[in-house]
Write a protein that holds these residues in place. Sequence first.
Motif, PDB file in Angstrom:
ATOM      1  N   TYR A  59       0.837  -1.205   0.000  1.00 17.68           N
ATOM      2  CA  TYR A  59       0.000   0.000   0.000  1.00 17.68           C
ATOM      3  C   TYR A  59       0.870   1.253   0.000  1.00 17.68           C
ATOM      4  N   TYR A 110      -6.609  -1.090  -5.440  1.00 15.63           N
ATOM      5  CA  TYR A 110      -7.528  -0.148  -4.797  1.00 15.63           C
ATOM      6  C   TYR A 110      -6.972   1.268  -4.936  1.00 15.63           C
ATOM      7  N   LEU A 112      -7.085   4.946  -3.499  1.00 19.54           N
ATOM      8  CA  LEU A 112      -7.466   5.509  -2.197  1.00 19.54           C
ATOM      9  C   LEU A 112      -7.364   7.030  -2.201  1.00 19.54           C
ATOM     10  N   LEU A 116      -2.182   6.062   3.782  1.00 17.04           N
ATOM     11  CA  LEU A 116      -2.495   5.342   5.017  1.00 17.04           C
ATOM     12  C   LEU A 116      -1.327   5.386   5.994  1.00 17.04           C
ATOM     13  N   MET A 131      -8.445   0.665   4.869  1.00 17.75           N
ATOM     14  CA  MET A 131      -8.914   1.268   3.613  1.00 17.75           C
ATOM     15  C   MET A 131     -10.390   1.651   3.652  1.00 17.75           C
ATOM     16  N   ILE A 135     -11.794   4.110  -0.309  1.00 15.22           N
ATOM     17  CA  ILE A 135     -11.657   3.504  -1.639  1.00 15.22           C
ATOM     18  C   ILE A 135     -12.460   4.304  -2.666  1.00 15.22           C
TER      19      ILE A 135
END
Length: 148
Positions: A59, A110, A112, A116, A131, A135
């Motif tokens: 991520y 995904y 975003l 994060l 998440m 999303i």
Amino acid sequence: MQVKSSFKNEEFIPVKYTCDGEDISPPLEWDKVDNAKTYAIIVEDPDAPAGTFIHWVIYNIKGNSLPENVPKKEKSEYGIQGINDFERIGYNGPCPPRTHGAHRYYFNVYALDTELDYKSKITADELKEMMEGHILATGSIMGKYKRK
């Protein structure tokens, strides 16, 4: 969101990206999503004997592509990688039991609306939780693999 790789959707994944080859991550590219700040990828095998098996968690990817062979370390220029179901950091490719038919591997991407927070040794379930509510879009490419 369309996802592309060195194999086409529903085709067989080249051996080099599996446990029978170099076991390196394949190159991935996906459509850029407006207002996306980062992207995340979770690779899942829903055909595993004990239920869905996770092969990759990554991520905070800044761009809309990853090169072949992302280094197997938690933090790199490509993003933050979590723990897969082999209990290792980074990508480990398809490796179904030899007695099984072809398994399906979903490379889920995904988009975003945020970056994060860093969490060491994050699992796919923990990433999915983080998440939630962020999303903007999703896409996937599915490849198959059967060991000889």
